[in-house]
Design a protein around this motif. Structure first.
Motif, short mmCIF file in Angstrom:
data_model
loop_
_atom_site.label_atom_id
_atom_site.label_comp_id
_atom_site.label_asym_id
_atom_site.label_seq_id
_atom_site.Cartn_x
_atom_site.Cartn_y
_atom_site.Cartn_z
N THR A 1 -56.26 -6.66 17.94
CA THR A 1 -55.58 -5.44 17.48
C THR A 1 -54.16 -5.30 18.03
O THR A 1 -53.48 -4.33 17.70
N THR A 2 -53.71 -6.24 18.83
CA THR A 2 -52.36 -6.19 19.38
C THR A 2 -51.45 -7.06 18.53
O THR A 2 -51.78 -8.20 18.22
N ASP A 3 -50.31 -6.51 18.13
CA ASP A 3 -49.34 -7.27 17.34
C ASP A 3 -48.53 -8.21 18.23
O ASP A 3 -48.26 -7.89 19.40
N VAL A 4 -48.10 -9.30 17.64
CA VAL A 4 -47.25 -10.26 18.34
C VAL A 4 -45.99 -9.57 18.87
O VAL A 4 -45.56 -9.81 19.99
N ARG A 5 -45.41 -8.66 18.07
CA ARG A 5 -44.17 -7.98 18.49
C ARG A 5 -44.34 -7.21 19.80
O ARG A 5 -43.39 -6.98 20.52
N ASP A 6 -45.58 -6.82 20.10
CA ASP A 6 -45.84 -6.03 21.31
C ASP A 6 -45.82 -6.86 22.59
O ASP A 6 -45.70 -6.30 23.67
N ILE A 7 -45.98 -8.18 22.46
CA ILE A 7 -46.00 -9.00 23.68
C ILE A 7 -44.98 -10.15 23.67
O ILE A 7 -44.82 -10.82 24.68
N MET A 8 -44.31 -10.36 22.54
CA MET A 8 -43.36 -11.48 22.46
C MET A 8 -42.17 -11.24 23.37
O MET A 8 -41.88 -10.11 23.77
N THR A 9 -41.47 -12.31 23.66
CA THR A 9 -40.19 -12.21 24.35
C THR A 9 -39.13 -12.11 23.25
O THR A 9 -38.94 -13.07 22.50
N PRO A 10 -38.48 -10.95 23.14
CA PRO A 10 -37.49 -10.81 22.06
C PRO A 10 -36.20 -11.54 22.40
O PRO A 10 -35.88 -11.76 23.57
N ASN A 11 -35.47 -11.91 21.36
CA ASN A 11 -34.16 -12.56 21.52
C ASN A 11 -34.19 -13.66 22.57
O ASN A 11 -33.49 -13.59 23.58
N PRO A 12 -35.00 -14.69 22.36
CA PRO A 12 -35.12 -15.74 23.38
C PRO A 12 -33.82 -16.54 23.54
O PRO A 12 -32.99 -16.59 22.62
N LEU A 13 -33.70 -17.15 24.71
CA LEU A 13 -32.59 -18.07 24.93
C LEU A 13 -32.73 -19.22 23.95
O LEU A 13 -33.85 -19.66 23.68
N THR A 14 -31.63 -19.71 23.45
CA THR A 14 -31.65 -20.85 22.54
C THR A 14 -30.62 -21.86 23.00
O THR A 14 -29.73 -21.55 23.80
N VAL A 15 -30.75 -23.08 22.48
CA VAL A 15 -29.76 -24.12 22.75
C VAL A 15 -29.35 -24.74 21.42
O VAL A 15 -30.08 -24.66 20.43
N ALA A 16 -28.18 -25.35 21.44
CA ALA A 16 -27.67 -26.06 20.26
C ALA A 16 -28.01 -27.54 20.38
O ALA A 16 -28.26 -28.03 21.48
N LYS B 1 -49.70 -10.26 29.26
CA LYS B 1 -49.52 -9.01 28.52
C LYS B 1 -50.73 -8.59 27.70
O LYS B 1 -50.73 -7.50 27.13
N VAL B 2 -51.73 -9.45 27.61
CA VAL B 2 -52.94 -9.08 26.88
C VAL B 2 -54.14 -9.16 27.81
O VAL B 2 -54.76 -8.15 28.14
N ALA B 3 -54.46 -10.36 28.26
CA ALA B 3 -55.66 -10.56 29.07
C ALA B 3 -55.64 -9.72 30.34
O ALA B 3 -56.62 -9.02 30.65
N LEU B 4 -54.56 -9.75 31.08
CA LEU B 4 -54.50 -9.03 32.36
C LEU B 4 -54.32 -7.52 32.19
O LEU B 4 -54.60 -6.77 33.12
N SER C 1 -45.49 -9.16 12.95
CA SER C 1 -46.57 -8.24 12.56
C SER C 1 -47.95 -8.88 12.63
O SER C 1 -48.97 -8.19 12.49
N ALA C 2 -48.02 -10.19 12.86
CA ALA C 2 -49.31 -10.86 12.99
C ALA C 2 -49.99 -10.41 14.28
O ALA C 2 -49.34 -9.92 15.21
N LEU D 1 -42.54 -19.81 17.73
CA LEU D 1 -41.36 -19.02 17.42
C LEU D 1 -41.83 -17.81 16.62
O LEU D 1 -42.74 -17.92 15.80
N VAL D 2 -41.23 -16.68 16.86
CA VAL D 2 -41.55 -15.48 16.09
C VAL D 2 -40.37 -15.26 15.14
O VAL D 2 -39.23 -15.11 15.59
N THR D 3 -40.66 -15.32 13.85
CA THR D 3 -39.60 -15.23 12.85
C THR D 3 -39.86 -14.13 11.85
O THR D 3 -41.01 -13.80 11.54
N GLU D 4 -38.76 -13.58 11.37
CA GLU D 4 -38.82 -12.56 10.33
C GLU D 4 -37.67 -12.84 9.38
O GLU D 4 -36.51 -12.93 9.82
N ASN D 5 -37.98 -13.03 8.11
CA ASN D 5 -36.98 -13.39 7.10
C ASN D 5 -36.19 -14.63 7.53
O ASN D 5 -34.96 -14.66 7.44
#
Length: 146
Positions: A70-85, A60-63, A22-23, A41-45
């Motif tokens: 006024t644009t929220d992070v959720r609007d341009i983030m990559t959701p569910n990113p790849l992760t490694v252990a 996603k913003v400049a171009l 929401s930032a 990282l975009v985190t929630e709870n």
């Protein structure tokens, strides 16, 4: 071949930075600038929900003529990113980053965020391994044994 946990244990600044979805993008860019990092990282709870990078901002913003204030992070983030252990090999991480054309990989274990691995971390590791191998080969050629 080293594992992710080996690189993280050697990392001088292993601090991981995150932001809420929401930032505003402005807040994200300011935090990236203040911390000298290329992604957050975009985190929630305390759960990883996405990742936002300088590249996301540019594409996603400049171009697109959006306003970062006024644009929220959720609007341009990559959701569910790849992760490694932490037990993943650096070779697999490098292949994944190259194949997917990404520069940052969150390190997650049992749903808990441990760190962020960057392409720079992997490249520095590869260079150190190559230096060590060259030194060993030079010593072998000179007939030195230790």
């Amino acid at each position: 071949m080293k594992k992710v946990k080996d690189i993280l244990s050697e990392k001088i600044n292993a601090e991981t930075h995150s932001i809420a979805p929401s930032a505003t993008v402005w807040d994200a860019i300011k935090l990236m600038t203040d911390k000298s990092v290329g992604a957050l990282l975009v985190t929630e709870n305390d759960k990883l929900v996405g990742i936002i990078s300088e590249r996301d901002y540019m594409r996603k913003v400049a171009l697109m003529g959006r306003a970062s204030q006024t644009t929220d992070v959720r609007d341009i983030m990559t959701p569910n990113p790849l992760t490694v252990a932490p037990d993943q090999t650096t070779e697999v991480c490098m292949e994944l980053m190259t194949e997917k054309r990404i520069r940052h990989l969150p390190v997650v274990e049992n749903g808990k965020i441990l760190a962020m691995l960057s392409i720079r971390d992997l490249l520095e590791n590869i260079m150190e391994e190559q230096k060590h191998l060259i030194l060993q080969l030079e010593q072998y050629i000179r007939g030195e044994t230790y």
